[in-house]
Design a protein around this motif. Structure first.
Motif, PDB file in Angstrom:
ATOM      1  N   GLU A  12     -24.245  85.177 -17.231  1.00  0.00           N
ATOM      2  CA  GLU A  12     -25.072  86.126 -17.994  1.00  0.00           C
ATOM      3  C   GLU A  12     -24.225  87.239 -18.630  1.00  0.00           C
ATOM      4  O   GLU A  12     -24.327  88.416 -18.250  1.00  0.00           O
ATOM      5  CB  GLU A  12     -26.129  86.716 -17.046  1.00  0.00           C
ATOM      6  N   SER A  59     -31.290  84.994 -18.570  1.00  0.00           N
ATOM      7  CA  SER A  59     -32.339  85.614 -17.760  1.00  0.00           C
ATOM      8  C   SER A  59     -32.962  86.794 -18.484  1.00  0.00           C
ATOM      9  O   SER A  59     -34.154  87.066 -18.331  1.00  0.00           O
ATOM     10  CB  SER A  59     -31.750  86.139 -16.454  1.00  0.00           C
ATOM     11  N   ASP A 107     -18.720  71.757 -18.524  1.00  0.00           N
ATOM     12  CA  ASP A 107     -18.221  72.987 -17.902  1.00  0.00           C
ATOM     13  C   ASP A 107     -16.744  73.106 -18.231  1.00  0.00           C
ATOM     14  O   ASP A 107     -16.035  72.105 -18.348  1.00  0.00           O
ATOM     15  CB  ASP A 107     -18.430  72.996 -16.386  1.00  0.00           C
ATOM     16  N   LYS A 121     -21.820  84.355 -23.928  1.00  0.00           N
ATOM     17  CA  LYS A 121     -22.868  83.497 -24.496  1.00  0.00           C
ATOM     18  C   LYS A 121     -22.743  83.422 -26.017  1.00  0.00           C
ATOM     19  O   LYS A 121     -22.917  82.365 -26.616  1.00  0.00           O
ATOM     20  CB  LYS A 121     -24.248  84.018 -24.092  1.00  0.00           C
ATOM     21  N   ASN A 142     -30.561  79.678 -21.652  1.00  0.00           N
ATOM     22  CA  ASN A 142     -31.266  79.879 -20.385  1.00  0.00           C
ATOM     23  C   ASN A 142     -31.056  81.312 -19.874  1.00  0.00           C
ATOM     24  O   ASN A 142     -31.213  81.582 -18.687  1.00  0.00           O
ATOM     25  CB  ASN A 142     -30.740  78.865 -19.361  1.00  0.00           C
ATOM     26  N   ASN A 160     -35.055  79.203 -10.892  1.00  0.00           N
ATOM     27  CA  ASN A 160     -34.160  78.609  -9.893  1.00  0.00           C
ATOM     28  C   ASN A 160     -34.918  78.189  -8.635  1.00  0.00           C
ATOM     29  O   ASN A 160     -35.604  79.030  -8.059  1.00  0.00           O
ATOM     30  CB  ASN A 160     -33.078  79.657  -9.553  1.00  0.00           C
ATOM     31  N   PHE A 200     -14.604  74.392 -16.338  1.00  0.00           N
ATOM     32  CA  PHE A 200     -13.772  74.238 -15.142  1.00  0.00           C
ATOM     33  C   PHE A 200     -14.040  72.896 -14.463  1.00  0.00           C
ATOM     34  O   PHE A 200     -15.176  72.624 -14.052  1.00  0.00           O
ATOM     35  CB  PHE A 200     -14.054  75.378 -14.156  1.00  0.00           C
ATOM     36  N   GLY A 233     -23.235  75.302 -13.421  1.00  0.00           N
ATOM     37  CA  GLY A 233     -23.409  76.078 -12.194  1.00  0.00           C
ATOM     38  C   GLY A 233     -24.771  75.854 -11.553  1.00  0.00           C
ATOM     39  O   GLY A 233     -25.379  74.784 -11.700  1.00  0.00           O
ATOM     40  N   ASP A 234     -25.258  76.887 -10.857  1.00  0.00           N
ATOM     41  CA  ASP A 234     -26.530  76.784 -10.135  1.00  0.00           C
ATOM     42  C   ASP A 234     -27.645  76.278 -11.039  1.00  0.00           C
ATOM     43  O   ASP A 234     -28.411  75.396 -10.658  1.00  0.00           O
ATOM     44  CB  ASP A 234     -26.924  78.169  -9.586  1.00  0.00           C
ATOM     45  N   MET A 235     -27.732  76.849 -12.235  1.00  0.00           N
ATOM     46  CA  MET A 235     -28.827  76.467 -13.126  1.00  0.00           C
ATOM     47  C   MET A 235     -28.500  75.199 -13.918  1.00  0.00           C
ATOM     48  O   MET A 235     -29.315  74.289 -14.011  1.00  0.00           O
ATOM     49  CB  MET A 235     -29.141  77.609 -14.093  1.00  0.00           C
ATOM     50  N   PHE A 255     -35.417  78.723 -17.650  1.00  0.00           N
ATOM     51  CA  PHE A 255     -35.824  77.988 -16.445  1.00  0.00           C
ATOM     52  C   PHE A 255     -35.747  78.928 -15.249  1.00  0.00           C
ATOM     53  O   PHE A 255     -35.096  79.975 -15.295  1.00  0.00           O
ATOM     54  CB  PHE A 255     -34.869  76.815 -16.193  1.00  0.00           C
TER      55      PHE A 255
HETATM   56  N1  LIG Z   1     -29.216  81.689 -10.884  1.00  0.00           N
HETATM   57  C1  LIG Z   1     -30.467  81.982 -11.189  1.00  0.00           C
HETATM   58  O1  LIG Z   1     -31.312  82.242 -10.333  1.00  0.00           O
HETATM   59  C2  LIG Z   1     -30.893  81.971 -12.629  1.00  0.00           C
HETATM   60  C3  LIG Z   1     -32.233  81.753 -12.967  1.00  0.00           C
HETATM   61  C4  LIG Z   1     -32.597  81.695 -14.314  1.00  0.00           C
HETATM   62  C5  LIG Z   1     -31.635  81.890 -15.281  1.00  0.00           C
HETATM   63  N2  LIG Z   1     -30.349  82.123 -14.920  1.00  0.00           N
HETATM   64  C6  LIG Z   1     -29.369  82.289 -15.990  1.00  0.00           C
HETATM   65  O2  LIG Z   1     -28.690  81.062 -16.192  1.00  0.00           O
HETATM   66  C7  LIG Z   1     -27.359  81.296 -16.613  1.00  0.00           C
HETATM   67  C8  LIG Z   1     -26.408  80.614 -15.655  1.00  0.00           C
HETATM   68  O3  LIG Z   1     -26.599  81.140 -14.360  1.00  0.00           O
HETATM   69  P1  LIG Z   1     -26.046  80.404 -13.063  1.00  0.00           P
HETATM   70  O4  LIG Z   1     -26.657  81.093 -11.914  1.00  0.00           O
HETATM   71  O5  LIG Z   1     -26.193  78.944 -13.223  1.00  0.00           O
HETATM   72  O6  LIG Z   1     -24.484  80.802 -13.150  1.00  0.00           O
HETATM   73  P2  LIG Z   1     -23.257  80.094 -12.433  1.00  0.00           P
HETATM   74  O7  LIG Z   1     -22.180  81.098 -12.364  1.00  0.00           O
HETATM   75  O8  LIG Z   1     -23.709  79.410 -11.199  1.00  0.00           O
HETATM   76  O9  LIG Z   1     -22.830  78.948 -13.472  1.00  0.00           O
HETATM   77  C9  LIG Z   1     -22.244  79.196 -14.713  1.00  0.00           C
HETATM   78  C10 LIG Z   1     -21.310  78.022 -15.041  1.00  0.00           C
HETATM   79  O10 LIG Z   1     -20.843  78.223 -16.369  1.00  0.00           O
HETATM   80  C11 LIG Z   1     -19.474  77.780 -16.393  1.00  0.00           C
HETATM   81  N3  LIG Z   1     -18.825  78.381 -17.555  1.00  0.00           N
HETATM   82  C12 LIG Z   1     -18.332  79.620 -17.709  1.00  0.00           C
HETATM   83  N4  LIG Z   1     -17.855  79.770 -18.958  1.00  0.00           N
HETATM   84  C13 LIG Z   1     -18.070  78.608 -19.606  1.00  0.00           C
HETATM   85  C14 LIG Z   1     -17.805  78.159 -20.930  1.00  0.00           C
HETATM   86  N5  LIG Z   1     -17.255  78.954 -21.833  1.00  0.00           N
HETATM   87  N6  LIG Z   1     -18.146  76.895 -21.246  1.00  0.00           N
HETATM   88  C15 LIG Z   1     -18.714  76.071 -20.340  1.00  0.00           C
HETATM   89  N7  LIG Z   1     -18.997  76.459 -19.075  1.00  0.00           N
HETATM   90  C16 LIG Z   1     -18.671  77.708 -18.719  1.00  0.00           C
HETATM   91  C17 LIG Z   1     -18.927  78.240 -15.081  1.00  0.00           C
HETATM   92  O11 LIG Z   1     -17.753  77.490 -14.732  1.00  0.00           O
HETATM   93  C18 LIG Z   1     -20.103  77.956 -14.139  1.00  0.00           C
HETATM   94  O12 LIG Z   1     -19.994  76.662 -13.584  1.00  0.00           O
HETATM   95  C19 LIG Z   1     -27.214  82.809 -16.671  1.00  0.00           C
HETATM   96  O13 LIG Z   1     -27.476  83.254 -17.950  1.00  0.00           O
HETATM   97  C20 LIG Z   1     -28.274  83.276 -15.704  1.00  0.00           C
HETATM   98  O14 LIG Z   1     -28.688  84.605 -15.974  1.00  0.00           O
HETATM   99  C21 LIG Z   1     -29.949  82.141 -13.627  1.00  0.00           C
END
Ligand SMILES: NC(=O)c1ccc[n+]([C@@H]2O[C@H](COP(=O)([O-])OP(=O)(O)OC[C@H]3O[C@@H](n4cnc5c(N)ncnc54)[C@H](O)[C@@H]3O)[C@@H](O)[C@H]2O)c1
Length: 663
Positions: free
Chosen positions: A93, A120, A33, A98, A118, A144, A35, A12-14, A142
């Motif tokens: 999260e 939060s 991933d 997790k 990773n 974002n 999906f 995803g985003d991170m 990390f």
């Molecule tokens: N977005 C932020 O600003 C930010 C910053 C720092 C840390 N984080 C943390 O990073 C983590 C991810 O956040 P994000 O924003 O990237 O979330 P996101 O929803 O954008 O991405 C999560 C990804 O995980 C995939 N996923 C779900 N279940 C899965 C599984 N069982 N196996 C493999 N992939 C799976 C989803 O399809 C999705 O693509 C979270 O713990 C979040 O708290 C986020």
């Protein structure tokens, strides 16, 4: 081990950004991933980002192509991690999700692989519990977007191997990131803990209708911020803010649950940009912020005071020192300065009165001044003059802290059958402070001359023995610190020399000063899952209540060095195998078992013989063998005249239980 192959779970985003960052810096990366559409999207995002870097002249075309060549994609975590040296988990999260990922990944990754999260906010220790090999689990937080933001918070869980933490920090340097080593595993670590107070504040502003989102955001823009807090929340996701407050409410203090607006918006699907509507309308892709005058009901001092307060709490709790707090906020929040430098320009009184006003106006104790600010010691806190706490990284400190029952910090209970029980009874896992040492001194004096008492149990109120020394009171000078060390060592010595059989009941945690207390007892009973260790060196201290001297005598230099120099935490069974623990406590109530065990010894062991045997063992270790043998013979001679010896022999010959009188 050199880290070469990285697997990132969650694209995803991170996750996609973390994968790109490693690939650009020469690592082979598999991005995983569940999906397929998420993987497709990630591929596109990475390619677009690399193109942009080429356009801006940050990397060459060849470098971008090489980075792409180092990336592979997979829908299956098990096979993807089987060759990895480092796994970075970046799924949504949710603790449950997790934990499931850590369980799966740890069963497929090589034994030596580092398993990083990773997350939060979630405590690393909680996630590590789900993994086989929790010592290789570490936080790698990390910010974002990972390709831009320089900070990575590196967080050890309660059982993380210090070498794993160090390797994780080293790899951050290799990908051009600044690692801040968080000292203690605490919800939200550094940056998000500071953020959480702000988030709660802005939620309460809406709950109480103090000012509209647009009035606040226009005020914030007027202060030079690129985005106001509500626009930013819409941008990140209102659900993210609501979830993080819910986690803090459960993990740190129920007070974080006081804000209502964010949770009800999340429930109603008003999630912000991704839903097209949140605080603002985003249907055009940009927030439509009404042009209303900036509010005058909020001041920048509100935010400064809240952030300074959280920074001071982090320092007091031993989560991070002032320099790391400042650095983390600057790098993690993209700010020109952090709360520590702001605090340098303010007086203790200004910050305190602002916090008191916020506490009163918003009815929320999270805003109440931290202890040091209450005591007028803001300067000491931000200039690093508070003593580092020898606290554990144990989960849910507040929630599990035993209640003080008003009977003092050391409670003496007399049980039938010649057993006395000494119970440490302090908040925060029975941490030992000067009051506890005084209390112990009192009971040692009382019990030493008490004819009735034969066996003394030392235990902790609740589920924990003791998580260590509480050094927070002793901060004024190195002399005061030295005195505190001497005071502790004196008490330990008196305990060791008590003319009674002494037994420590190790459960939950027996760390640092707590473990030193146990080392001064004759026997140590331990549950299988008690965590024992000496965290002192990770705090810049040494075991100073006789642990550095008693442990080598007990276990030998090699084992003592391993425990003290690495600060490794071991469980009851390891301790038993090493000889640190005298006996393992079977499943069930540890204190109940300890009382039965003590009662049995109190009736079977002759008291005068116990007293002399204790001295033979401890003093004998300090003299030459011939002198020790001489002492032994004299002790035997002394015992010859005792009633206990006559009773012991007569009971043995008569095949009955002895009834010793201690004479
Ligand atoms: N977005 C932020 O600003 C930010 C910053 C720092 C840390 N984080 C943390 O990073 C983590 C991810 O956040 P994000 O924003 O990237 O979330 P996101 O929803 O954008 O991405 C999560 C990804 O995980 C995939 N996923 C779900 N279940 C899965 C599984 N069982 N196996 C493999 N992939 C799976 C989803 O399809 C999705 O693509 C979270 O713990 C979040 O708290 C986020």
């Amino acid at each position: 081990m050199e880290i070469k192959k990285v697997a990132v779970i969650g694209a995803g985003d991170m996750g996609h950004g973390i994968a790109e960052l490693f690939a650009v810096n020469g690592f082979d990366v598999t991005l995983v991933d569940k999906f397929p559409q998420a993987l497709e999207k990630a591929k596109g995002r990475i390619a677009a980002s690399l193109d942009k870097m080429v356009e801006r002249g940050k990397i060459t075309k060849d470098q971008a192509a090489a980075a792409l060549g180092r990336l592979t994609y997979s829908g299956e975590a098990g096979s993807a991690v089987s060759q990895a040296d480092l796994v970075v988990e970046a799924v949504p999260e949710s603790p449950e999700l997790k934990k499931a990922v850590f369980k799966e990944v740890s069963s497929h990754a090589p034994r030596g692989a580092i398993l990083a999260s990773n997350t939060s906010n979630i405590r690393i220790s909680d996630l590590a519990e789900a993994a086989s090999g929790p010592e290789r689990v570490v936080g790698m937080h990390f910010f974002n977007p990972p390709m831009v933001m320089k900070l990575v918070e590196v967080i050890p869980g309660a059982r993380t191997d210090p070498a794993v933490e160090q390797q994780t920090a080293d790899v951050c340097a290799k990908i051009g990131r600044t690692a801040v080593k968080v000292l203690k595993d605490s919800p939200g670590f550094i940056v998000n803990r500071i953020n959480a107070a702000d988030t709660l504040f802005f939620c309460l502003v809406q709950d109480r209708g103090i000012a509209s989102p647009a009035e606040v955001d226009n005020f914030a823009r007027g202060q030079g911020l690129p985005m106001g807090p509500y626009e930013l929340m819409d941008f990140v996701g209102v659900d993210v803010a609501a979830d993080s407050l819910a986690y803090f409410a459960q993990a740190l203090s129920p007070e974080y649950g006081k804000g209502k607006t964010f949770a009800s918006m999340a429930k109603a699907g008003l999630l912000g940009k991704k839903a097209g509507k949140g605080f603002y309308d985003w249907s055009t892709g940009k927030a439509q912020i009404p042009k209303v005058p900036a509010t005058e009901k909020i001041s920048i001092m509100d935010i400064f005071a809240l952030e300074i307060n959280e920074a001071v709490k982090l320092i007091e709790e031993g989560v991070a020192g002032p320099d790391d707090v400042e650095r983390s906020v600057i790098l993690g929040m993209n700010r020109p300065f952090g709360p520590i430098s702001v605090a340098k320009d303010l007086s203790n009184a200004e910050v305190k009165s602002k916090l008191e006003e916020l506490t009163k106006n918003y009815g929320c104790q999270i805003f109440a001044p931290a202890k040091s600010i209450m005591e007028g010691r803001l300067r000491d806190a931000i200039e690093g003059r508070l003593a580092p706490k020898e606290a554990t990284a144990a989960p849910k400190v507040e929630a599990q802290a035993p209640q003080t029952k008003g009977q003092g910090v050391v409670r003496l209970e007399r049980l039938p059958g010649g057993v006395a029980r000494v119970v440490l009874n302090r908040p925060k896992f029975n941490m030992v402070n000067a009051d506890v040492l005084d209390g112990l001194d009192r009971v040692i004096t009382e019990l030493s001359s008490d004819q009735e008492t034969r066996v003394v149990l030392i235990t902790g109120e609740g589920s924990v023995f003791s998580s260590g020394a509480d050094l927070s009171q002793f901060v004024s000078s190195s002399l005061a610190f030295m005195e505190f060390a001497r005071k502790g060592a004196r008490t330990m010595r008196r305990l060791a020399e008590m003319p009674k059989l002494t037994i420590a009941v190790l459960k939950g945690y027996a760390l640092g000063g707590g473990l030193e207390l146990a080392l001064s007892c004759d026997l140590r009973l331990a549950t299988e899952d008690v965590e024992m260790g000496f965290p002192e060196l990770t705090r810049g201290l040494v075991p100073a209540w006789s642990g550095s001297q008693r442990l080598p005598k007990l276990l030998g230099i090699s084992k003592a060095s391993a425990l003290i120099l690495t600060s490794e935490r071991i469980k009851g069974r390891r301790g038993y195998e090493m000889g640190l623990v005298s006996r393992l406590i079977p499943p069930g109530d540890p204190d109940e078992f300890a009382v039965q065990y003590a009662t049995q010894l109190a009736s079977s062991q002759a008291p005068v013989a116990v007293m002399l045997a204790k001295r033979l063992i401890s003093k004998g270790a300090e003299v030459a063998l011939d002198d020790g043998l001489e002492m032994e013979a004299m002790a035997a001679g002394l015992l010859f005249g005792t009633e206990d010896l006559k009773e012991g022999i007569s009971a043995f010959l008569g095949k009955r239980k002895p009834e010793f009188k201690g004479k």
